[in-house]
Design a protein around this motif. Structure first.
Motif, PDB file in Angstrom:
ATOM      1  N   ASP A 130      33.434 -48.370  -0.157  1.00  0.00           N
ATOM      2  CA  ASP A 130      32.898 -49.382  -1.064  1.00  0.00           C
ATOM      3  C   ASP A 130      31.617 -48.950  -1.770  1.00  0.00           C
ATOM      4  N   GLU A 131      31.702 -47.843  -2.480  1.00  0.00           N
ATOM      5  CA  GLU A 131      30.519 -47.338  -3.175  1.00  0.00           C
ATOM      6  C   GLU A 131      30.128 -48.196  -4.366  1.00  0.00           C
ATOM      7  N   ASP A 132      31.062 -49.010  -4.852  1.00  0.00           N
ATOM      8  CA  ASP A 132      30.767 -49.847  -6.022  1.00  0.00           C
ATOM      9  C   ASP A 132      30.016 -51.111  -5.643  1.00  0.00           C
ATOM     10  N   LEU A 133      30.389 -51.730  -4.516  1.00  0.00           N
ATOM     11  CA  LEU A 133      29.701 -52.931  -4.042  1.00  0.00           C
ATOM     12  C   LEU A 133      30.080 -53.214  -2.604  1.00  0.00           C
ATOM     13  N   GLU A 134      29.226 -53.907  -1.906  1.00  0.00           N
ATOM     14  CA  GLU A 134      29.451 -54.256  -0.504  1.00  0.00           C
ATOM     15  C   GLU A 134      30.572 -55.283  -0.411  1.00  0.00           C
ATOM     16  N   ARG A 135      31.516 -55.041   0.478  1.00  0.00           N
ATOM     17  CA  ARG A 135      32.654 -55.954   0.626  1.00  0.00           C
ATOM     18  C   ARG A 135      32.698 -56.596   2.016  1.00  0.00           C
ATOM     19  N   GLU A 136      31.623 -56.471   2.747  1.00  0.00           N
ATOM     20  CA  GLU A 136      31.559 -57.056   4.078  1.00  0.00           C
ATOM     21  C   GLU A 136      30.329 -57.951   4.135  1.00  0.00           C
ATOM     22  N   ASN A 137      30.439 -59.054   4.873  1.00  0.00           N
ATOM     23  CA  ASN A 137      29.264 -59.894   5.062  1.00  0.00           C
ATOM     24  C   ASN A 137      29.053 -60.118   6.560  1.00  0.00           C
ATOM     25  N   GLU A 138      28.160 -61.011   6.918  1.00  0.00           N
ATOM     26  CA  GLU A 138      27.845 -61.214   8.334  1.00  0.00           C
ATOM     27  C   GLU A 138      29.013 -61.772   9.130  1.00  0.00           C
ATOM     28  N   GLU A 139      29.914 -62.496   8.469  1.00  0.00           N
ATOM     29  CA  GLU A 139      31.023 -63.124   9.180  1.00  0.00           C
ATOM     30  C   GLU A 139      32.285 -62.279   9.262  1.00  0.00           C
ATOM     31  N   LYS A 140      32.545 -61.467   8.211  1.00  0.00           N
ATOM     32  CA  LYS A 140      33.836 -60.786   8.170  1.00  0.00           C
ATOM     33  C   LYS A 140      33.798 -59.588   7.234  1.00  0.00           C
ATOM     34  N   THR A 141      34.854 -58.791   7.364  1.00  0.00           N
ATOM     35  CA  THR A 141      35.066 -57.719   6.401  1.00  0.00           C
ATOM     36  C   THR A 141      36.021 -58.242   5.336  1.00  0.00           C
ATOM     37  N   SER A 142      36.158 -57.500   4.263  1.00  0.00           N
ATOM     38  CA  SER A 142      37.082 -57.862   3.196  1.00  0.00           C
ATOM     39  C   SER A 142      38.482 -57.380   3.550  1.00  0.00           C
ATOM     40  N   SER A 143      39.478 -57.952   2.913  1.00  0.00           N
ATOM     41  CA  SER A 143      40.848 -57.481   3.133  1.00  0.00           C
ATOM     42  C   SER A 143      41.168 -56.272   2.259  1.00  0.00           C
ATOM     43  N   VAL A 144      40.285 -55.926   1.317  1.00  0.00           N
ATOM     44  CA  VAL A 144      40.483 -54.755   0.457  1.00  0.00           C
ATOM     45  C   VAL A 144      39.191 -53.937   0.428  1.00  0.00           C
ATOM     46  N   HIS A 145      39.348 -52.630   0.613  1.00  0.00           N
ATOM     47  CA  HIS A 145      38.219 -51.700   0.541  1.00  0.00           C
ATOM     48  C   HIS A 145      38.633 -50.481  -0.270  1.00  0.00           C
ATOM     49  N   PHE A 146      37.660 -49.813  -0.859  1.00  0.00           N
ATOM     50  CA  PHE A 146      37.897 -48.579  -1.586  1.00  0.00           C
ATOM     51  C   PHE A 146      37.214 -47.451  -0.826  1.00  0.00           C
ATOM     52  N   LEU A 147      37.999 -46.441  -0.452  1.00  0.00           N
ATOM     53  CA  LEU A 147      37.525 -45.367   0.406  1.00  0.00           C
ATOM     54  C   LEU A 147      37.537 -44.025  -0.320  1.00  0.00           C
ATOM     55  N   ARG A 148      36.575 -43.178   0.048  1.00  0.00           N
ATOM     56  CA  ARG A 148      36.546 -41.800  -0.441  1.00  0.00           C
ATOM     57  C   ARG A 148      36.395 -40.889   0.767  1.00  0.00           C
ATOM     58  N   PHE A 149      37.253 -39.870   0.833  1.00  0.00           N
ATOM     59  CA  PHE A 149      37.188 -38.870   1.882  1.00  0.00           C
ATOM     60  C   PHE A 149      36.762 -37.563   1.224  1.00  0.00           C
ATOM     61  N   GLU A 150      35.535 -37.131   1.464  1.00  0.00           N
ATOM     62  CA  GLU A 150      34.981 -35.934   0.829  1.00  0.00           C
ATOM     63  C   GLU A 150      35.262 -34.723   1.720  1.00  0.00           C
ATOM     64  N   LEU A 151      35.990 -33.749   1.185  1.00  0.00           N
ATOM     65  CA  LEU A 151      36.429 -32.595   1.964  1.00  0.00           C
ATOM     66  C   LEU A 151      35.591 -31.362   1.661  1.00  0.00           C
ATOM     67  N   ASP A 152      35.398 -30.532   2.682  1.00  0.00           N
ATOM     68  CA  ASP A 152      34.701 -29.270   2.455  1.00  0.00           C
ATOM     69  C   ASP A 152      35.712 -28.201   2.021  1.00  0.00           C
ATOM     70  N   ALA A 153      35.200 -27.052   1.612  1.00  0.00           N
ATOM     71  CA  ALA A 153      36.051 -25.990   1.075  1.00  0.00           C
ATOM     72  C   ALA A 153      37.082 -25.500   2.095  1.00  0.00           C
ATOM     73  N   THR A 154      36.712 -25.444   3.372  1.00  0.00           N
ATOM     74  CA  THR A 154      37.642 -24.982   4.408  1.00  0.00           C
ATOM     75  C   THR A 154      38.808 -25.946   4.568  1.00  0.00           C
ATOM     76  N   SER A 155      38.522 -27.238   4.579  1.00  0.00           N
ATOM     77  CA  SER A 155      39.591 -28.243   4.694  1.00  0.00           C
ATOM     78  C   SER A 155      40.496 -28.221   3.465  1.00  0.00           C
ATOM     79  N   ILE A 156      39.895 -28.052   2.291  1.00  0.00           N
ATOM     80  CA  ILE A 156      40.694 -27.992   1.058  1.00  0.00           C
ATOM     81  C   ILE A 156      41.634 -26.792   1.103  1.00  0.00           C
TER      82      ILE A 156
END
Length: 194
Positions: A130-156
């Motif tokens: 959620d780099e664009d905006l926070e999607r979780e609050n004190e009571e709950k998480t959101s049902s939709v999230h945007f994720l990024r998995f940043e890989l290093d050169a060895t993994s690529i």
């Protein structure tokens, strides 16, 4: 990786002509980019094609043809296109019963930060959520999230050479042990890497 530009989009009329065909293609395309983790979490790994479709659909739904509105959609969705060193995914937490969903979203706070990928025997890479905006609050998480998995050169390099890719979730309230991606999904994700 190329970004989607205003000039590369279809007009509303042009999109209307190809929409049924494009929709069928996207449904098939997404099947090779979808990962189910447990019974309630699904990740769809986005790419230029899925985001182009999303932008065209938003412009159609909102009847947007003005430059500022088109640019707003481009600004919203272009960050979800992988840039060659990462995978980007939309994560959906799904429970059909509203009461069960409400309880689960309270219990699953923080899940978006506990999703991981691992290429071969490289270290696990945890999602940056959620780099664009926070999607979780004190009571709950959101049902939709945007994720990024940043890989290093060895993994690529390992992924591109055919190494297995595993995923999982290590939240105590929702654990998914190491799940090896099927070959068709692994091959689709490798295309996203420069």
């Amino acid at each position: 990786m190329p970004q989607i530009t205003r000039d590369s989009l279809l007009t509303l009329e042009g999109y209307a002509k190809v929409r049924p065909t494009m929709r069928a293609e996207i449904i098939a395309h997404k099947k090779t980019r979808m990962v189910e983790l447990g019974g309630h979490v699904t990740l769809i790994f986005e790419d230029e094609k899925t985001m182009r479709y999303q932008i065209q659909e938003m412009l159609r739904a909102e009847r947007t043809f003005e430059e500022a509105g088109i640019q707003d959609e481009l600004d919203a969705y272009n960050p979800l296109v992988p840039d060659g060193t990462n995978w980007k995914a939309t994560m959906m937490i799904q429970y059909s019963d509203p009461d069960e969903r409400k309880a689960a979203l309270a219990r699953l706070k923080g899940i978006e930060d506990r999703v991981w990928v691992q290429v071969a025997d490289q270290p696990r890479v945890y999602a940056i959520a959620d780099e664009d905006l926070e999607r979780e609050n004190e009571e709950k998480t959101s049902s939709v999230h945007f994720l990024r998995f940043e890989l290093d050169a060895t993994s690529i390099a390992a992924a591109k050479s055919g190494a297995a890719i595993r995923m999982g979730i290590d939240l105590s309230a929702y654990t998914v042990e190491s799940f090896t991606l099927p070959e068709n999904v692994r091959a689709a994700l490798v295309v996203d890497l420069a």
